[in-house]
Design an enzyme around this catalytic site. Structure first.
Site, PDB file in Angstrom:
ATOM      1  N   SER A 112       4.846  -8.970   2.694  1.00  0.00           N
ATOM      2  CA  SER A 112       6.004  -8.368   3.349  1.00  0.00           C
ATOM      3  C   SER A 112       7.204  -9.307   3.292  1.00  0.00           C
ATOM      4  O   SER A 112       7.672  -9.655   2.223  1.00  0.00           O
ATOM      5  CB  SER A 112       5.642  -7.981   4.782  1.00  0.00           C
ATOM      6  OG  SER A 112       6.655  -7.204   5.366  1.00  0.00           O
ATOM      7  N   ASP A 126      13.160  -5.378   2.452  1.00  0.00           N
ATOM      8  CA  ASP A 126      12.344  -6.579   2.240  1.00  0.00           C
ATOM      9  C   ASP A 126      11.557  -6.444   0.927  1.00  0.00           C
ATOM     10  O   ASP A 126      11.631  -5.412   0.257  1.00  0.00           O
ATOM     11  CB  ASP A 126      11.439  -6.837   3.448  1.00  0.00           C
ATOM     12  CG  ASP A 126      10.370  -5.777   3.641  1.00  0.00           C
ATOM     13  OD1 ASP A 126      10.502  -4.675   3.069  1.00  0.00           O
ATOM     14  OD2 ASP A 126       9.390  -6.042   4.359  1.00  0.00           O
ATOM     15  N   ASP A 167       8.561  -5.738  -0.123  1.00  0.00           N
ATOM     16  CA  ASP A 167       7.714  -4.571  -0.418  1.00  0.00           C
ATOM     17  C   ASP A 167       8.344  -3.268   0.065  1.00  0.00           C
ATOM     18  O   ASP A 167       7.707  -2.218   0.057  1.00  0.00           O
ATOM     19  CB  ASP A 167       6.307  -4.743   0.155  1.00  0.00           C
ATOM     20  CG  ASP A 167       6.264  -4.790   1.669  1.00  0.00           C
ATOM     21  OD1 ASP A 167       7.198  -5.361   2.273  1.00  0.00           O
ATOM     22  OD2 ASP A 167       5.294  -4.278   2.263  1.00  0.00           O
ATOM     23  N   ASP A 194       9.254  -1.883   2.888  1.00  0.00           N
ATOM     24  CA  ASP A 194       8.836  -1.070   4.029  1.00  0.00           C
ATOM     25  C   ASP A 194       9.701  -1.342   5.260  1.00  0.00           C
ATOM     26  O   ASP A 194       9.580  -0.652   6.271  1.00  0.00           O
ATOM     27  CB  ASP A 194       7.342  -1.243   4.343  1.00  0.00           C
ATOM     28  CG  ASP A 194       6.963  -2.654   4.748  1.00  0.00           C
ATOM     29  OD1 ASP A 194       7.817  -3.565   4.715  1.00  0.00           O
ATOM     30  OD2 ASP A 194       5.770  -2.863   5.104  1.00  0.00           O
TER      31      ASP A 194
END
Length: 579
Positions: A151, A304, A306, A308
């Site tokens: 993340s 960010d 990834d 999400d």
């Protein structure tokens, strides 16, 4: 090696055995030869825990690091559990990865282990966002899935998010049961690493369009987008996966004036232009905000690695670009979705929203005003996804979010989705601009109607074994001697989610908390302020959250009330945050 305890030394010796490849053994020996005791202790003092959301840790050799063997062991354990849960049937899994260093290699490794265990793997050919992995699990009818990402953690980290058949991250009982299977693996010789090519299907760019088309059907005000198609949007992927889909999603919805932050558009696991690739951090949004100022943007967004989580900045009442926090973004999205659906006659009795316990009660106030049911969960979007799955046959999820910049509109996935959120933020800005209002104007309207909520998060980083011990002690101290006053205001209630008890101090009455146990403490003052303390489940941090509220008599009073609330937050935090 003299100061290293015996269990740690035993793990080190095991990693020097013939079970491990020569490169691994060589790297471990190098640490010993260089007498790097601190690194040896942190790398081997425990096994990297397959927690309730999977793995997350620093990359490197060792039992407490992200590497071929810890990832292989996690995947073998998950494969063993899937076989037990779905006996005598073909098992399918989806695998994706982000832009972090080694993510693609780790993704292929995970696919190899699943394929070697006779499972059919849908492996993304190139990096893609976490929410697309969740969507793929549901689209392909998989029993599980894995996303390789840490993340928004610093560049030295990587991680492994495990998903169940509903497209959500593992929750009870599967989370603990998978941990049991992982821990049952005693030797790396039990891990099947040999790739079986015919068991792997590559998922290509054509899948993007399926995901985009499904999301576009959720649009509430396409006519507003059409009217404001030239809305000035700045977008940064912060060197992550968002660049692969977010611009395409915005264009598909009808936005044609998108300005990319080019120096952050190339995926790069070293995240060279930021200290942390985290849109929660003001520093990570600096380049996007500057571009927003340069072009006089209506909306500035950044996701960010990834994709999400999404950060947002908009023009305030003075025409300056101002960052919004996760509570403000989530509250705006909830207000937009509920008010728009009400205006179109689309609200139903079985609709609901969801937020987490450390997220602003402003979201609850908004849903209550629209007579829409709300759920509250523990911290982590997987619990929001769990609620969605538990009630999906009877109730209709509309929107949900958490203060850590994770949001989801509609029920296409079971995880937070910054790609989806970017599209709805842009649509929201277009809709309100069509009415002659900015997003910030609407935020002030919300504060005027429901109360001016001010929130602050303070995170203390405590690395390594010593840091983990310190965080445990800080929580123990808060439980042993809880504050009676915070910022000079009496505490009226203490909620200990680990004990599952809410303690009302004046009457000395205790009631059960109807949520699973979690290492969280909350203190509620007589003013209704909510202060929370919790160790992070994904980073070496302890986090302190504060939420206070005051009436906003008029938009003109915004600065005055904001300063008043800032001082109140400062006084409260000074009493509870002890570094």
């Amino acid at each position: 090696m003299n100061t290293i305890d015996q269990p740690t030394q035993t793990r080190i010796q095991q990693w020097l055995s013939a079970e491990y490849d020569l490169d691994t053994v060589s790297l471990v020996q190098q640490l010993i030869d260089n007498n790097e005791e601190t690194e040896l202790i942190d790398s081997f003092y425990k096994d990297l825990e397959f927690g309730t959301g999977g793995l997350r840790g620093i990359m490197g050799v060792g039992s407490n690091r992200m590497n071929k063997y810890t990832i292989g062991k996690a995947t073998q354990g998950l494969a063993n559990y899937l076989k037990k849960q779905f006996p005598n049937q073909p098992i399918k899994v989806a695998v994706s990865y982000d832009s972090r260093n080694n993510s693609q290699k780790f993704g292929n490794l995970v696919a190899d282990v699943f394929a070697a265990n006779g499972m059919h793997v849908y492996l993304f050919q190139e990096l893609r966002p976490t929410p697309m992995l969740s969507y793929a699990v549901r689209h392909f009818g998989c029993q599980g899935g894995v996303m390789l990402t840490a993340s928004h953690n610093p560049k030295e980290y990587n991680g492994y998010k495990a998903y169940w058949s509903d497209g959500g991250q593992l929750v009870a009982p599967h989370d603990k049961n998978v941990i049991t299977e992982v821990n049952a693996i005693q030797s790396v010789t039990e891990i099947r690493f040999e790739r079986v090519e015919e068991n792997i299907t590559l998922v290509g760019e054509e899948f993007d369009q399926l995901y985009i088309d499904a999301n576009k059907k959720l649009s509430i005000h396409p006519e507003a987008v059409q009217a404001q198609h030239d809305l000035k949007i700045v977008y940064s992927s912060i060197h992550g996966t968002g660049i692969t889909v977010v611009p395409k999603m915005l264009e598909a919805w009808g936005f044609h004036n998108i300005h990319l932050v080019e120096e952050q558009a190339q995926p790069n696991g070293n995240f060279p232009t930021v200290v942390y690739p985290n849109p929660e951090e003001e520093e990570a949004m600096t380049k996007a905000i500057q571009k927003g100022k340069d072009i006089d943007a209506d909306v500035v967004m950044a996701t960010d690695p990834d994709a999400d989580r999404v950060g947002l900045a908009v023009k305030n009442h003075r025409g300056e670009i101002q960052l919004l926090n996760g509570n403000q973004i989530g509250s705006l999205l909830i207000y937009y979705v509920l008010s728009s659906k009400k205006d179109k006659g689309l609200l139903n009795e079985n609709d609901f929203i969801v937020k987490t316990i450390v997220t602003s009660n402003l979201m609850t106030d908004i849903s209550t005003a629209f007579h829409v049911k709300h759920y509250e969960t523990l911290t982590g979007f997987k619990f929001i996804g769990e609620v969605m799955t538990l009630v999906e046959e009877k109730e209709n999820y509309l929107v949900g979010g958490e203060e850590s910049y994770g949001f989801l509109v509609g029920d296409l996935v079971r995880d937070k989705d910054a790609v989806n959120a970017c599209a709805f933020i842009a649509e929201m800005a277009a809709y309100f601009k069509n009415q002659g209002k900015s997003v910030f104007d609407v935020l002030l309207d919300i504060y005027g109607s429901y109360g001016f909520y001010q929130e602050k998060l303070i995170s203390l980083t405590k690395k390594g074994k010593a840091g983990a011990d310190e965080i445990k002690q800080m929580m123990a101290n808060l439980r042993a001697t809880p504050p009676q006053f915070l910022g000079g205001i009496p505490v009226k209630e203490i909620r200990d989610y680990d004990l599952g008890i809410a303690h009302e101090l004046a009457s000395n009455s205790k009631t059960k908390i109807a949520l699973p146990k979690s290492d969280v403490l909350q203190f509620i003052t007589v003013d209704g302020d909510v202060i929370s303390a919790r160790p992070s489940g994904t980073e070496p941090k302890i986090k302190f959250y504060c939420s206070v509220k005051e009436q906003l008599p008029s938009p003109d009073a915004y600065e005055q009330v904001a300063l008043q609330l800032e001082q109140k937050v400062k006084n409260i935090m000074a009493d509870i945050v002890k570094d």
